[in-house]
Motif scaffolding. Sequence first.
Motif, PDB file in Angstrom:
ATOM      1  N   HIS A 251       0.843  -1.210   0.000  1.00  0.00           N
ATOM      2  CA  HIS A 251       0.000   0.000   0.000  1.00  0.00           C
ATOM      3  C   HIS A 251       0.874   1.255   0.000  1.00  0.00           C
ATOM      4  O   HIS A 251       1.417   1.647   1.030  1.00  0.00           O
ATOM      5  CB  HIS A 251      -0.957   0.043   1.197  1.00  0.00           C
ATOM      6  CG  HIS A 251      -1.823   1.262   1.198  1.00  0.00           C
ATOM      7  ND1 HIS A 251      -2.946   1.381   0.406  1.00  0.00           N
ATOM      8  CD2 HIS A 251      -1.710   2.448   1.832  1.00  0.00           C
ATOM      9  CE1 HIS A 251      -3.486   2.569   0.580  1.00  0.00           C
ATOM     10  NE2 HIS A 251      -2.750   3.248   1.447  1.00  0.00           N
TER      11      HIS A 251
ATOM     12  N   HIS B 194       1.331   5.173  -2.479  1.00  0.00           N
ATOM     13  CA  HIS B 194       0.651   6.037  -3.456  1.00  0.00           C
ATOM     14  C   HIS B 194       1.682   6.539  -4.455  1.00  0.00           C
ATOM     15  O   HIS B 194       2.132   7.678  -4.367  1.00  0.00           O
ATOM     16  CB  HIS B 194      -0.047   7.198  -2.746  1.00  0.00           C
ATOM     17  CG  HIS B 194      -1.111   6.755  -1.787  1.00  0.00           C
ATOM     18  ND1 HIS B 194      -2.415   6.554  -2.173  1.00  0.00           N
ATOM     19  CD2 HIS B 194      -1.066   6.437  -0.472  1.00  0.00           C
ATOM     20  CE1 HIS B 194      -3.120   6.145  -1.133  1.00  0.00           C
ATOM     21  NE2 HIS B 194      -2.322   6.062  -0.084  1.00  0.00           N
TER      22      HIS B 194
ATOM     23  N   LYS C 241     -10.837   1.027  -3.800  1.00  0.00           N
ATOM     24  CA  LYS C 241     -10.341   1.530  -2.516  1.00  0.00           C
ATOM     25  C   LYS C 241     -11.409   2.330  -1.771  1.00  0.00           C
ATOM     26  O   LYS C 241     -11.977   3.273  -2.305  1.00  0.00           O
ATOM     27  CB  LYS C 241      -9.115   2.434  -2.776  1.00  0.00           C
ATOM     28  CG  LYS C 241      -8.582   3.140  -1.561  1.00  0.00           C
ATOM     29  CD  LYS C 241      -7.902   2.181  -0.589  1.00  0.00           C
ATOM     30  CE  LYS C 241      -7.567   2.874   0.721  1.00  0.00           C
ATOM     31  NZ  LYS C 241      -6.624   3.968   0.579  1.00  0.00           N
TER      32      LYS C 241
ATOM     33  N   HIS D  45      -3.979  -0.598   6.842  1.00  0.00           N
ATOM     34  CA  HIS D  45      -3.506  -0.020   8.115  1.00  0.00           C
ATOM     35  C   HIS D  45      -3.856  -0.947   9.294  1.00  0.00           C
ATOM     36  O   HIS D  45      -2.975  -1.416   9.958  1.00  0.00           O
ATOM     37  CB  HIS D  45      -4.013   1.403   8.371  1.00  0.00           C
ATOM     38  CG  HIS D  45      -3.779   2.346   7.234  1.00  0.00           C
ATOM     39  ND1 HIS D  45      -2.621   2.317   6.484  1.00  0.00           N
ATOM     40  CD2 HIS D  45      -4.565   3.328   6.692  1.00  0.00           C
ATOM     41  CE1 HIS D  45      -2.698   3.256   5.532  1.00  0.00           C
ATOM     42  NE2 HIS D  45      -3.862   3.880   5.646  1.00  0.00           N
TER      43      HIS D  45
ATOM     44  N   ASP E  12       2.711   3.385   2.907  1.00  0.00           N
ATOM     45  CA  ASP E  12       1.731   4.450   2.653  1.00  0.00           C
ATOM     46  C   ASP E  12       2.419   5.704   2.092  1.00  0.00           C
ATOM     47  O   ASP E  12       1.919   6.811   2.247  1.00  0.00           O
ATOM     48  CB  ASP E  12       0.930   4.803   3.912  1.00  0.00           C
ATOM     49  CG  ASP E  12      -0.421   5.443   3.605  1.00  0.00           C
ATOM     50  OD1 ASP E  12      -0.896   5.300   2.454  1.00  0.00           O
ATOM     51  OD2 ASP E  12      -1.000   6.079   4.496  1.00  0.00           O
TER      52      ASP E  12
HETATM   53 ZN    ZN Z   1      -2.915   5.334   1.796  1.00  0.00          ZN
END
Ligand code: ZN
Length: 541
Positions: free
Chosen positions: A71, A73, A292, A376, A442
């Motif tokens: 995960h 971005h 998502k 998370h 993340d």
């Molecule tokens: Zn994220």
Amino acid sequence: MTTQKIFVNANIVTMDPDKPTAEAIGVSGDTISVVGTRAAAESWAANSGGGSPEIIDLNGATVIPGLIDSHSHITAGSLWGAHANCSSVTCQSIEDVQAQIEALAKQKEPGQWVMGFGYDDTGIADMRHLTYADLDAVSTEHPIFISHVSGHLAYMNSKALELAEITSATPNPSGGEIHKDDAGEPTGLLLENAAFDARKLLPLPDRDGIKELLLKKIADYNATGLTSTHDGGIGLSSSGPNFISIFNELDNADQLNIRVYGNIIMQAWPEYKKLGFGCGQGSNYFRIGGVKWFQDGSIQGLTGALLDDYHEKPGWRSELIYPQEQLNEMFCEAQAAGEHIIVHGNGDAAIESILQALELAQEKHPREDNRHMLIHCQMANPAYNHIERIIALGVIPSYFINHIYYWGDRHKDIFIGPERAARLNPLGSSLEKGMIFSAHSDYPITPIDPLFTIHCAVNRLTRSGDVLGPDERISPLEALKTFTTHAALCSFEEDTKGSIEVGKLADLTVLSDDILTVEPTTIKDIQVLRTVVGGKTVFEA
Ligand SMILES: [Zn+2]
């Protein structure tokens, strides 16, 4: 003729339990053809009729399967590559933040926007929000926009407030706040929808500009040993369709140096479906992943939804994004449509709500091997049997282990208190109960650095040097699985990725030392020497 390569003189950690170590790998085209001794690799090359293979001598270095961040971005993060880094990873004070912004402003003409990301009011010495005056001190000629680390708050200088037409007379938008001082003047701080509205003013680069930023970002990922990543938010900005066409263009030209499982933001998903996109569709390089969802915010932004009060804010537990009924309905629909659900949940109330909705969806539309991902999953709560229920559903959490280091001290002292902080990201308990889980950066919320994340999982050291929840530490081997074998399971790609085995893609990460045998507190110091994607070296130190 397919090219052949042999990687020799290496300490190979295969992550294949049937054959855990080897000294050579033979690669044909983009696929692993042999794993074993040097003699075995040489005899394979001599007998395969492929001509003389390229021999790459790794001088005793360690080779592990190409690392997979489950995960991050990469799309949003590549756009941020043109912004000032104001995070508490880089900046210790408002003065540091100003210096970062100033360096960027100097490269811009007056009137051009200067943007920054990651400002963390509880993570710097000043312990307060920015004001327009802090930003005016850098420039009143450039409009300045700085995002808060939570993504839900933002700060503007007076020039930007002027362009946004925000004055003392501007009312708050619904679901948002223009923060004002005692005299009723805007302070520069914008919350929730006020920040999202202001964001619409910000210029986006054109397609060529996006492509250039993306290529730079891919190179950054490769330099940390990553050969694959999930993108947790395609469609977060209006540049989403551009990214997909750029990924496909690079893929077709054999120039995509990272494999991407691209998860589409649920708000944008109906549009993408109309264009003919479906979950799992694509190539070994770029694939549309899942859809998502978000069911809460961030614990450090006090927007993570908790079952009990925040430690230093009695009476405050924040809220779920969707009422339970609505989430139930949406997940039932996604489950019935065969979609891969990728859902963000930090606080235990959000995790509880997500599990209830997934349990109902599974009951109404039973499906084998869903592997929905809980992103998370930081506050899985034993009182609600969250771990057991995750296992029963076959959900794979991707834990946000870097929190232990970057926010661990503040989770203990400010946000959730010592007892809950000790079981934040409960890796040890999850392992003991038999759960399969992965881990992530993340990025750009925390830096892309898989070895550092593995280090966090093994050591659970906070910034101040405390061990947060020693019982939740896991072994280096288990930690390595979170970026290899278990990460491959998250995208249903265990047949092609995650371990060094014959027939799998030749994605390899070459390290200066062996994660499994170095002193555990030095894992973060291991150097990435080379990154190989599909047999091609994409990074070399
Ligand atoms: Zn994220």
